[in-house]
Design an enzyme around this catalytic site. Structure first.
Site, PDB file in Angstrom:
ATOM      1  N   ARG A  25       1.000  -1.788  -0.002  1.00 34.14           N
ATOM      2  CA  ARG A  25      -0.131  -0.311  -0.174  1.00 34.14           C
ATOM      3  C   ARG A  25       0.946   1.239  -0.107  1.00 34.14           C
ATOM      4  O   ARG A  25       0.900   2.388  -0.602  1.00 34.14           O
ATOM      5  CB  ARG A  25      -0.610   0.384   1.401  1.00 34.14           C
ATOM      6  CG  ARG A  25      -2.329  -1.305   0.894  1.00 34.14           C
ATOM      7  CD  ARG A  25      -3.384  -0.872   1.958  1.00 34.14           C
ATOM      8  NE  ARG A  25      -2.796  -1.174   3.358  1.00 34.14           N
ATOM      9  CZ  ARG A  25      -3.258  -1.118   4.307  1.00 34.14           C
ATOM     10  NH1 ARG A  25      -4.053  -0.731   4.895  1.00 34.14           N
ATOM     11  NH2 ARG A  25      -1.945  -1.501   5.219  1.00 34.14           N
ATOM     12  N   ASN A  43      -6.306  -2.530   1.420  1.00 34.68           N
ATOM     13  CA  ASN A  43      -6.033  -4.409   1.877  1.00 34.68           C
ATOM     14  C   ASN A  43      -7.702  -4.168   1.667  1.00 34.68           C
ATOM     15  O   ASN A  43      -8.478  -4.312   1.832  1.00 34.68           O
ATOM     16  CB  ASN A  43      -5.887  -4.619   2.458  1.00 34.68           C
ATOM     17  CG  ASN A  43      -3.923  -4.585   2.754  1.00 34.68           C
ATOM     18  OD1 ASN A  43      -3.313  -4.761   1.741  1.00 34.68           O
ATOM     19  ND2 ASN A  43      -3.656  -5.195   4.039  1.00 34.68           N
TER      20      ASN A  43
END
Length: 770
Positions: A25, A43
């Site tokens: 990320r 996520n």
């Protein structure tokens, strides 16, 4: 995915693979920010979800670089794209909280401490100086701390360690390498080390830095310390201290089985072993397995008791900050530079992970415990491999550093659990085109091992989201693993013949879809045959749906079952008996037996009492080892065969001749020739080399005949005997020169540690046909 020539576009990107817990990320955030794009990343239970908006060229560049420049620990297995209407809702790119919808993603294995964290560990100016749990997005524990998915701190064993303000800032900063690194902590808020002395010891309890210093001092004075690592406890001692090593061997009742060692750095490795470039790469990679290396000959480099009778030593480098500190930073007081690091258990039991359990199960083995308060969610032993001359790796135990990284299956399977066998057990869970091995469990001989298997199964299911519908096991009716599979399934599991599973495992690892059979050479110590006898020297024509036994080693009686296996001299006498050769008193295997043993064996063999026939190649290696006077009594599994290989290796270049089998794999003439040459005074090492070459040439000859009969030209080498480097290399060389495609195991062990993968794919095909 065609974008308009002008104006903004918005695209949804779904990324599958090992993309959580690896800094994916923040990588996405940095990339989008660099390209001045808006949107978000999150996520999900199935991977990573991205929505990105901006100029067409920027979005296209983002999508290209997303898979070309992933973080070091990420593995992208699939990317999906979907064009969306432009919203204009975001002016920047953000990171959203984890979506906990149903599904599954892939968790990375535990990895060794990265260079950045090692620099911090050694830097007195850094706030994590000497912090035994320093870690970041690019290293440290994952599998052994995860208790569920999606991977978040709340579902790890770090949940009980609230972050201090400084760690929380790092954790929340997308530009920091500790952004959402779930194990992140520091000396103010992280786990704590403690030293627990054995009852009645003069050693004082200690905590923190003092605990480490005390443990190091104990090792320097010849004591044995139980050290809590990533996946369980080790028992450690100074590998150059003969008394300490012998004490550990006696306490653990380990027999003559070699110990693995941990060296402080590569210079220390080079002092005890030869090291090729490929072996160096294996040692220093992020997985940090135990690597089998050829020992140097200098006396005193290692205590004789570390690896008696073996030309190899299993070596690993530190892979946690605790190990690095235990071996010492620059300027530390002198201490051991090479430590024995063996699994924290009694022989035959699973590795210990629980702190209270460690104090009881390792009582009498350790003089002190170097423990910490971060729980271990799943046991995970050290992986073990050897590096072939061509630089490829053969994994012999697949565990830490590999688990739970999935293997891609060449054929889709229904959700299934394969439970392997009773030796070197490792489970394999599969669904669709992916299979996940669990960590090495060991030999399924008692309740503690069965409980370890139950926990491994539950942990794999939690992490993968797979609920098995099919259960597969070995065909042996007496295996603990097979009975356990029946209890799990609530009915009889799909049973797969042992050697068929070995060959299917090699086929699956190499991506074969099973439409064309292979010539499978399955050599091991034991496996339940379809005729009720013990197999282990098999040439099979096999695919995933079935097999035909094309050839096999001529059988001989196996006197006394397991008792016979522990006494290679008895196996040698049984082989001589089957070959019609006399038990002359001058033969080493005869003189190794007592008169009472000889009389009992004669009665057993002549009356066929407690003598199951076996075609096991592993047992033939044991028998030849004793016949040549190399090893008569085995203190651990495969000791006789390993020592025979070591003898052969020492004479490999001195003599290129070989004995011959009769009628494919009948060893009677070979045994007669061995006896004759032994009486001529030919060195045992030369005879051992000739025997190895004889087996390889027999394999090549039978495979040529099978090709003539069937047209098949692919050979799979599998089974524990092919952990023998000399035999595997010689078989592969002869077969390759003869035009065969040769399948050799790499990441999947050739021994029973890889058995479950073969069971999985065979069971899937059998169920499809029902």
């Amino acid at each position: 995915m065609t974008a308009p020539a002008t104006g903004a576009v918005r695209r949804r990107v779904t990324v599958r693979g090992t993309v959580q817990g690896v800094g994916f990320r923040p990588f996405v955030h940095r990339l989008a920010t660099e390209l001045a794009l808006a949107g978000f990343v999150s996520n999900t239970a199935s991977g990573v979800l991205i929505e990105v908006e901006g100029p067409p060229d920027g979005v296209a560049d983002f999508c290209d670089r997303l898979t070309a420049e992933p973080p070091p620990l990420a593995t992208v297995t699939g990317v999906g794209f979907e064009d969306l209407p432009v919203t204009g809702a975001e002016s920047t790119f953000g990171i959203r909280s984890t979506d906990r919808s149903p599904g599954s993603t892939l968790l990375p294995p535990d990895t060794a401490t990265c260079p950045d964290c090692l620099r911090e560990l050694a830097d007195p100016a850094d706030r994590r100086h000497r912090h035994p749990f320093v870690t970041c997005t690019h290293c440290g524990p994952r599998f052994t701390i995860a208790t569920g998915m999606p991977y978040d701190r709340a579902v790890t064993t770090m949940a009980g360690f609230p972050m201090c303000a400084a760690c929380a800032r790092e954790y929340g900063d997308p530009l920091d390498r500790r952004f959402h690194a779930q194990p992140v902590a520091c000396p103010d808020c992280g786990p704590r080390l403690r030293l627990v002395p054995a009852p009645g010891s003069e050693v004082r309890p200690a905590r923190g830095a003092e605990a480490l210093a005390s443990a190091r001092a104990l090792l320097a004075t010849g004591r044995i310390v139980a050290v809590k690592g990533l996946g369980g406890y080790h028992l450690a001692c100074d590998a150059t201290d003969a008394r300490a090593v012998d004490t550990l061997r006696t306490r653990k009742a380990r027999g003559g089985k070699p110990f693995a060692v941990m060296c402080a750095d590569l210079d220390d490795v080079r002092r005890i072993a030869d090291l090729s470039a490929s072996e160096r790469a294996a040692l220093t990679g992020s997985r940090r397995p135990i690597v089998l290396l050829r020992r140097r000959g200098e006396a005193g480099a290692l205590a004789p008791g570390v690896c008696p009778g073996s030309p190899h030593v299993g070596v690993m480098l530190p892979y946690t900050p605790v190990h690095t500190l235990l071996l010492g930073l620059p300027g530390d007081p002198p201490g051991p530079r090479v430590l024995v690091m063996t699994s924290g258990n009694r022989s035959g039991e699973p590795i210990v992970t629980d702190d209270d359990e460690a104090l009881t199960r390792l009582a009498g083995l350790a003089d002190a415990w170097l423990a910490h308060d971060r729980p271990i969610a799943s046991p995970c032993d050290d992986s073990l491999l050897r590096v072939r001359p061509d630089g490829t790796e053969q994994v012999l135990r697949r565990s830490r550093g590999y688990v739970p990284r999935p293997l891609r299956l060449p054929v889709p399977v229904r959700p299934a659990l394969a439970v392997g066998g009773d030796l070197k057990n490792a489970l394999c869970l599969g669904a669709g085109e992916q299979a996940w091995f669990g960590p090495h469990i060991g030999d399924m001989g008692d309740l503690t091992t069965l409980e370890a298997a139950r926990r491994a199964d539950a942990h794999l299911r939690r992490l993968t989201g797979v609920s098995p519908e099919v259960f597969a096991a070995d065909r042996h009716p007496g295996y603990h693993s097979t009975r356990w599979a029946a209890r799990l399934a609530g009915h009889a599991p799909v049973t797969v013949q042992h050697h068929h599973a070995h060959i299917a495992s090699a086929m699956a690892e190499h991506g074969l879809d099973g439409t064309t059979p292979v010539i499978g050479v399955a050599f091991d110590g034991t496996g339940y045959g379809d005729d009720g006898t013990v197999w282990g020297g098999e040439i099979l024509l096999a695919d995933y749906t079935g097999f035909r036994r094309y050839a096999r080693l001529s059988p001989a009686p196996l006197p006394g079952g397991d008792a016979g296996v522990a006494n290679p001299c008895r196996l040698a006498l049984a082989r001589l008996w089957a070959a019609g050769l006399p038990w002359d008193a001058d033969l080493p295997c005869v003189s190794a037996c007592t008169p009472r043993e000889l009389a009992l064996l004669r009665r057993q063999l002549s009356g066929e009492l407690a003598c199951v026939p076996t075609s096991s190649m592993g047992r033939l290696f044991d028998a030849v080892s004793s016949l040549l006077g190399v090893c008569h009594r085995a203190g651990y599994e495969a000791q006789a065969a390993l020592e025979l290989e070591a003898a052969a290796a020492s004479a490999w270049g001195a003599d290129g001749s070989a004995y011959a089998f009769a009628d494919g794999l009948d060893p009677a003439p070979l045994l007669g020739a061995l006896v004759a040459d032994l009486r001529r005074g030919t060195p045992a090492a030369v005879l051992a080399a000739r025997f190895h070459r004889a087996v390889a040439r027999a394999v090549a000859a039978i495979c040529r005949r099978a090709r003539q009969d069937t047209g098949l030209a692919t050979v799979a080498l599998s089974g524990g005997v092919f952990a023998n480097a000399l035999l595997e290399e010689e078989c592969a060389r002869l077969l390759t020169e003869d035009g065969f495609a040769v399948l050799r195991h790499g990441e999947v062990p050739p021994n029973d540690g890889g058995l479950a993968l073969g069971q999985l794919v065979v069971a899937a095909h059998l169920r499809q046909e029902e």
